[in-house]
Design an enzyme around this catalytic site. Structure first.
Site, PDB file in Angstrom:
ATOM      1  N   ALA A   1       0.846  -1.210   0.058  1.00  0.00           N
ATOM      2  CA  ALA A   1      -0.025   0.142  -0.101  1.00  0.00           C
ATOM      3  C   ALA A   1       0.901   1.299   0.100  1.00  0.00           C
ATOM      4  O   ALA A   1       0.777   1.856  -0.869  1.00  0.00           O
ATOM      5  CB  ALA A   1      -1.033  -0.080   1.339  1.00  0.00           C
TER       6      ALA A   1
ATOM      7  N   GLU B   1      10.926  -5.445  -2.186  1.00  0.00           N
ATOM      8  CA  GLU B   1       9.720  -6.334  -1.392  1.00  0.00           C
ATOM      9  C   GLU B   1      10.199  -7.745  -1.077  1.00  0.00           C
ATOM     10  O   GLU B   1      10.707  -8.535  -1.990  1.00  0.00           O
ATOM     11  CB  GLU B   1       8.606  -6.323  -2.334  1.00  0.00           C
ATOM     12  CG  GLU B   1       7.251  -7.066  -1.813  1.00  0.00           C
ATOM     13  CD  GLU B   1       7.041  -7.118  -0.525  1.00  0.00           C
ATOM     14  OE1 GLU B   1       6.446  -5.952  -0.327  1.00  0.00           O
ATOM     15  OE2 GLU B   1       7.029  -8.049   0.211  1.00  0.00           O
TER      16      GLU B   1
ATOM     17  N   CYS C   1      -6.821  -6.315   1.341  1.00  0.00           N
ATOM     18  CA  CYS C   1      -8.018  -6.195   1.831  1.00  0.00           C
ATOM     19  C   CYS C   1      -9.106  -6.993   1.352  1.00  0.00           C
ATOM     20  O   CYS C   1     -10.182  -7.353   1.813  1.00  0.00           O
ATOM     21  CB  CYS C   1      -8.609  -4.506   1.679  1.00  0.00           C
ATOM     22  SG  CYS C   1      -7.240  -3.669   2.430  1.00  0.00           S
TER      23      CYS C   1
ATOM     24  N   ASP D   1       1.467   1.358   7.967  1.00  0.00           N
ATOM     25  CA  ASP D   1       1.322   0.394   9.266  1.00  0.00           C
ATOM     26  C   ASP D   1       2.495   0.624  10.114  1.00  0.00           C
ATOM     27  O   ASP D   1       2.154   0.613  11.423  1.00  0.00           O
ATOM     28  CB  ASP D   1       1.144  -0.712   9.011  1.00  0.00           C
ATOM     29  CG  ASP D   1      -0.325  -1.221   8.557  1.00  0.00           C
ATOM     30  OD1 ASP D   1      -1.029  -0.360   8.185  1.00  0.00           O
ATOM     31  OD2 ASP D   1      -0.557  -2.287   8.426  1.00  0.00           O
TER      32      ASP D   1
ATOM     33  N   ASN E   1      -2.234   4.474   2.258  1.00  0.00           N
ATOM     34  CA  ASN E   1      -1.837   4.928   0.708  1.00  0.00           C
ATOM     35  C   ASN E   1      -1.767   6.395   0.761  1.00  0.00           C
ATOM     36  O   ASN E   1      -0.713   6.894  -0.034  1.00  0.00           O
ATOM     37  CB  ASN E   1      -3.048   4.520  -0.091  1.00  0.00           C
ATOM     38  CG  ASN E   1      -3.089   3.322  -0.516  1.00  0.00           C
ATOM     39  OD1 ASN E   1      -2.493   2.972  -1.642  1.00  0.00           O
ATOM     40  ND2 ASN E   1      -3.803   2.195   0.167  1.00  0.00           N
TER      41      ASN E   1
ATOM     42  N   TYR F   1     -29.966  15.350  -1.379  1.00  0.00           N
ATOM     43  CA  TYR F   1     -31.367  14.658  -0.943  1.00  0.00           C
ATOM     44  C   TYR F   1     -32.293  14.317  -2.204  1.00  0.00           C
ATOM     45  O   TYR F   1     -32.735  15.276  -2.972  1.00  0.00           O
ATOM     46  CB  TYR F   1     -31.899  15.562   0.144  1.00  0.00           C
ATOM     47  CG  TYR F   1     -33.506  15.225   0.302  1.00  0.00           C
ATOM     48  CD1 TYR F   1     -33.876  13.917   0.617  1.00  0.00           C
ATOM     49  CD2 TYR F   1     -34.508  16.076  -0.273  1.00  0.00           C
ATOM     50  CE1 TYR F   1     -35.140  13.617   0.786  1.00  0.00           C
ATOM     51  CE2 TYR F   1     -35.709  15.536   0.038  1.00  0.00           C
ATOM     52  CZ  TYR F   1     -36.101  14.551   0.425  1.00  0.00           C
ATOM     53  OH  TYR F   1     -37.561  14.063   0.533  1.00  0.00           O
TER      54      TYR F   1
END
Ligand SMILES: Cc1cc2nc3c(=O)[nH]c(=O)nc-3n(C[C@H](O)[C@H](O)[C@H](O)COP(=O)(O)OP(=O)(O)OC[C@H]3O[C@@H](n4cnc5c(N)ncnc54)[C@H](O)[C@@H]3O)c2cc1C
Length: 541
Positions: A10, A32, A42, A281, A303, A423
């Site tokens: 992310a 990575e 997610c 995180d 993000n 509305y």
């Protein structure tokens, strides 16, 4: 300039893409340790349940695609094992186990978090799974598809609950074991009561207030030994008891960590080393509600922080002003959403706060298809919004998003009444539930209404139910007397002006009208916030 980014999901992938868009000529290396970048963690629970049938759709970007589009040097299966801040280089272990060094001008730590694995006896049994990465998903899917019929999910937070529901979708018998006496700790207990009922409807068992002490292989599967000596036997167990930041590298490099191990960054997401930024995180951020720092392990903040960190690395002035923790989850037919803090945390912090409940309809009462949902708004004596929670079948996410936007913009509780919101009857009412929350809050702040709370009914007060007799007959608060609102003005002589009166109706509206009548006639009246419906949330049968 050469930027090295550690972590390719992310925050890391967002940062790499943004940095390239800002600086076409820079060298950008994305390292990575897992086999994928930019995957939809997610979405993992929903592939488990078959809602997202195609596993490949979870791969938002392949390394090849990312490299081609952004000319970023993407290296998967490359783990950074050390940071040498003096030499401005990282040590990287490649897929063959060989280590090399990679120099940097700027470094971004976007290493995320990992599931907590408590050191319980038997927790390393092969039938104990976690759900964090695609390889985790593959292992769990293989176990499910090999004929597992019973699952235990340990932990009743977002990931545990989503996993439980999706395992149940696969036809498995699922039980969630949760240490606290409620699920979903981002909500207050009473607001989770409808979710408990929904899990019951879905056939998912909940063991609340129970601790797993150990796991023991059993002839029929794996037994989880609970603190009440019972054993729950399952074919597989999913651990989802929380997360911890992946900050070991930062710690070894001497960067400052907060009390729970998150990397400390300033508003530009920069560590105290001006050439090292961190996002996602792994960092702690400002808590705009309670002050101080907090950690919000969610994809939205990760993000946005990744993008901002790239801006900062590119030399722009940026300011990350903290995270409010807006979150939403789907459980069966219900959604539960929240932003800001909970009453539980406010009490723990010793904060002075006000709370109101309302149970509005998602859209105009005369328009078919609407549904009532439960809302709780927390605010300070000055009107600052501290938190909002909502649960129901329709319209929940929209209202929490509006309140979240209001909080970010500095709108206070009264200001919610003034928000001009689109509305039409299929969507809401001319006074949207968010407007209603603002109006009720303003009534409380202005003392036009004095609210009583269902979890702390005033001692010695008379309970007056102003609903219709048929509603009263269907159930009321023990000890209440019934005088319907429409006859209240004619029956005031039945009430003692010397005794405080707590008025209530179904959701709080008729109660408010009754409170106004009584107070203007000299009675010491309070309106029960959210009425009998709130009382039922606090006192579920
Ligand atoms: C099952 C699941 C469901 C979720 N659902 C939601 C949701 O619905 N809504 C929501 O807001 N959030 C959700 N989240 C949380 C969200 O995914 C995370 O908050 C977000 O991914 C954090 O982003 P990040 O970049 O900080 O970390 P991550 O996305 O975890 O990425 C960090 C990466 O860094 C890599 N890394 C770590 N250390 C090293 C190293 N030394 N060298 C190289 N690479 C390293 C890791 O392998 C990892 O891929 C969910 C998470 C999971 C697991």
């Amino acid at each position: 300039m050469k930027t090295v980014i550690i972590g390719g999901v992310a925050a890391g992938a967002s940062a790499a893409a943004r940095l390239r868009r800002l600086r076409e000529d820079d060298e950008i290396v994305l390292l990575e340790r897992g086999p994928y970048i930019s995957f939809a963690n997610c979405g993992l629970p929903y592939h488990l349940g078959g809602v997202i049938p195609d596993r490949e759709s979870l791969l938002v970007m392949t390394p090849e695609h990312f490299s081609a589009r952004f000319r970023v040097d993407v290296r998967v299966n490359h783990e950074v094992v050390a940071i040498d801040r003096t030499a401005k280089a990282v040590s990287v272990r490649g897929p063959d186990g060989a280590e090399c060094r990679e120099s940097y001008d700027k470094l971004l730590l976007a290493t995320g978090s990992s599931p907590l694995v408590p050191p319980l006896p038997g927790v390393d049994h092969p039938r104990v799974f976690r759900l964090w990465t695609l390889p985790d998903l593959d292992r769990l899917m293989a176990a499910v598809e090999s004929g597992a019929r019973r699952a235990l999910v340990i932990g009743g937070g977002f990931i545990g609950l989503e996993t439980a529901e999706n395992l149940a979708r696969r036809g498995m018998a699922v039980t969630v074991v949760e240490l606290f006496d409620q699920i979903l700790p981002t909500m207050d207990r009473e607001m989770t009561v409808p979710l408990v009922a929904e899990f019951s409807r879905l056939g998912v068992g909940l063991e609340l207030g129970r601790k797993v002490l150990s796991f023991r292989p059993d002839a029929e599967g794996l037994a989880a030994v609970l603190d009440d000596s019972r054993e729950l036997v399952a074919d597989l167990v999913v651990m989802a008891v929380g997360v911890r930041p992946n900050s070991e590298l930062a710690n070894a490099a001497g960067l400052a960590l907060g009390p729970r191990g998150h990397i400390v960054v300033d508003e530009a997401l920069r560590t105290f080393d001006p050439d090292i930024h961190a996002a996602g995180d792994v960092v702690e951020v400002a808590d705009p509600v309670l002050g101080g720092s907090t950690a919000i392990p969610l994809a939205g903040p990760a993000n946005k922080q990744g993008r901002l960190a790239a801006d900062a690395i590119a030399g722009r002035t940026v300011r990350y002003r903290g995270s409010y923790g807006a979150a939403v989850i789907q459980i069966g037919k219900l959604a539960a959403a929240s932003v800001g803090t909970t009453e539980r945390r406010l009490k723990a912090a010793g904060a002075d706060f006000r709370k109101i409940y309302l149970h509005p309809a998602s859209n105009a009462s005369y328009y078919p298809g609407g549904a009532r949902f439960h809302t709780k708004l927390l605010f300070s004596a000055e009107g600052k919004i501290l938190g909002c929670q909502a649960v129901g079948a329709k319209g929940v996410d929209k209202r929490i998003d509006v309140v979240a936007a209001a909080m970010r913009a500095g709108v206070d509780a009264r200001g919610l009444a003034e928000l001009e919101l689109a509305y039409a009857p299929p969507f809401n009412s001319a006074k949207d539930p968010v407007n209603l929350a603002g109006m009720i809050a303003a009534n409380v702040l202005d003392s036009d209404s004095r609210v009583a709370q269902a979890d702390a009914l005033p001692e010695g007060a008379k309970l007056l139910d102003v609903r219709e007799p048929d509603e009263f007959a269907e159930g009321t608060i023990p000890g209440a007397v019934n005088i319907p609102l429409e006859s209240l003005r004619d029956r005031l002589t039945e009430l003692n002006p010397a005794t405080p009166i707590t008025v209530f109706c179904q959701v709080g509206l008729r109660g408010y009208v009754a409170e106004r009548i009584l107070r203007q006639r000299g009675f010491d009246a309070f309106n029960l916030s959210g009425g009998y419906t709130t009382w039922k949330l606090h006192n579920p049968c």
